[in-house]
Design a protein around this motif. Sequence first.
Motif, PDB file in Angstrom:
ATOM      1  N   TRP A 163      20.832  -9.589 -16.758  1.00  0.00           N
ATOM      2  CA  TRP A 163      21.641  -8.898 -17.772  1.00  0.00           C
ATOM      3  C   TRP A 163      23.013  -9.552 -17.975  1.00  0.00           C
ATOM      4  O   TRP A 163      23.839  -9.008 -18.707  1.00  0.00           O
ATOM      5  CB  TRP A 163      21.818  -7.429 -17.374  1.00  0.00           C
ATOM      6  N   ALA A 330      26.720  -4.068 -17.427  1.00  0.00           N
ATOM      7  CA  ALA A 330      25.590  -4.613 -16.675  1.00  0.00           C
ATOM      8  C   ALA A 330      25.312  -3.811 -15.409  1.00  0.00           C
ATOM      9  O   ALA A 330      24.176  -3.819 -14.904  1.00  0.00           O
ATOM     10  CB  ALA A 330      25.857  -6.079 -16.324  1.00  0.00           C
ATOM     11  N   TYR A 333      22.310  -1.448 -15.439  1.00  0.00           N
ATOM     12  CA  TYR A 333      20.956  -1.986 -15.499  1.00  0.00           C
ATOM     13  C   TYR A 333      20.434  -2.282 -14.096  1.00  0.00           C
ATOM     14  O   TYR A 333      21.219  -2.496 -13.156  1.00  0.00           O
ATOM     15  CB  TYR A 333      20.939  -3.255 -16.339  1.00  0.00           C
TER      16      TYR A 333
END
Length: 505
Positions: A163, A330, A333
Motif C-alpha cells: 500500500w 496506509a 490496510y
Amino acid sequence: MIERCGIGLAATFCALLTSGCYSVGPDFTPPDPLLPRASFFGKAQPQSAEERAAAPGRPYLESAPGEAGWWKTFRDPTLTSLAGRVADANLDVLTATVRLGESRAERGVTASAALPSINGNASYQRELYSKNGILSLAGPNLNVPPISVWQTGFDASWELDIWGHVRRQVESADAQIEASEYQRRDLLVTALAELARDYVDLRGAQAQIDIVNDNLKSASEILELTRTRAAKGLTSGLDVENAAALVESIRAELPSLQNQVDVDINAISLILDEGPGALKSELARAKPIPPTPPRAPLGVPSELARRRPDIRAAEAQLHAATADVGVAVADFYPSVKLNGNIELNALDLKNLWKGSSLQYQFGPSVELPIFEGGRLKSTLDLRANQQQEAAINYHKTVLQAWHDVVNALNAFASEQRRRDSLKAAVEHSREALSLSRVRYTNGVADFITVLDAQRTLLASQQQLAQSTTSVSTNLIQLYKALGGGWEQTFPNEPPQPVAAALSLE
C-alpha cells in the motif's frame, strides 16, 4: 483440492506483489505561490534615459537574474573576502549542515524498511530436565542425562510494501532532507546579510569618526582665532568659552563612535567564529563606505518562490506533511510479511554440519487492524491537521517574502532621495560656515553665527554618512529579501567537531 488452494494462494501473492506500485493517500502537488506575474519592481527604477540622467549616480534596479554573490557588486575586496568565509566558519550554518546530515541518515533508516531483514544466530545450551517435573509422569525409573543443544542458522523477514506505507515514509524523508537543505541555505543567506550589514555599519562609523575629526580641527582653528581676537580686545571672553565648549562637545562624540567600531568588529568576528577583537588588525583601518552598484539586478517576481530558501523549505515541509498523511492512511490496510527461518540443530557438535541437521520454517503472515481504540483515526486526523498547518505556513512565508521585497524596495528608493538632499545640505552648510568665518573675521558678524554654522555642518555631514550607510544596508536587505547568496551545491560531509575551546585570559 489442496493443490487448487495452493495455486490460489500463489496467485493471490502474485497479485499483491504486482500491485506494489500503488501508494494510498494524497499525492503532493507543488502549490502556486500566487506571486504577481507582472513586474512590480518598475516603480523603484527609472526606465528612460531622461529619468536616469535626472538622477546621476543613483543606482537603479534591473529585472535581471539576481546575483548569487551579490556582495561582489559592492566592489570591496575586504567584504568579498569576509563573505567567502561564512559558509565554512559560521556556527549557525555549520549546525544546519550537521542537521542536514542527520536528515540524510534518517532517510537511510526509513528506506531500510523496504528491504528484507536477515539476521544470523548461533547458540549452545546445556540442559538437564528435572526428575520431579514432567519426566516424573513417565515413572520414577526414567533417567534422562544432561544434553547439549548446538544450533546455528539465520532468519529473514520482509514486509511487502503493498500500500506504499514505506514509500510514503521515504517520500516524507526525502522532503525533510530538502527542507533541511533550504533551511541551511536560509541561515547562510541570513549570515551573509548580517555580516555585510555589520561591515557597512563599521565603515559608516569610521566615516563618522573622520567627519568628527575634520570638524574638530575646524573648531580648534575657530577657537584659536577667537583667542587671538580676544587678546586684541576685538571680542569678549564669552566667545572664547563658547568656542572651547564647541571643541569639547565635538570631541565628546569620538568615544561612542570608537565603541561602535569595536562592537561592529566583534559582531563580524562572532559571525566568522572568531574571538572578540580577532579581526581588529584586518578591519581597524578606516575605509570608505561600500557604495551601491550603478545597477542592482533583482530578477522577476515569479522567480521569487524559487530563489527564497525559506519558501523552498516551507514547500518541502508541506510535501513531507502530505506524505505523512499517506503513511497514516496506509496504517488502515493489512500488512503482509514473508518470514523464513533456516537452522542447523544437533545434540552433538560433530553432527551440526550434517545435512540431516537442517530444519527450516517458511510462510507468509498477514496482520489486519481490527480494533486500535481510535489510534489510527486520531493519527490520520493529526497528520491531516499538520498538513493544513504546513499549507498555511507556506502561504504565510510567501506573503511575508513579498512584503519583505516591497518594503526593502521602498526603503532603498526613499533613502536614496534622502541622501541626495543631504548632499546638497552639506554643500550649503559648508559654504555657510566659510562665509560666517569671513564675516566674523571682518567684524561684521557675531560669533554665534559661526557656532551655529559649525554645528549645522557637523550635523549635516553626520546625517549624510548615516544615510550613505543606510542606502548600502537597505540594498543588502533587498538582496536578502530576494533570497540571494546561497550556494548551488550542498556539503556531502558534516563539519568536523570543534577540537579546541576558547581560553579567556
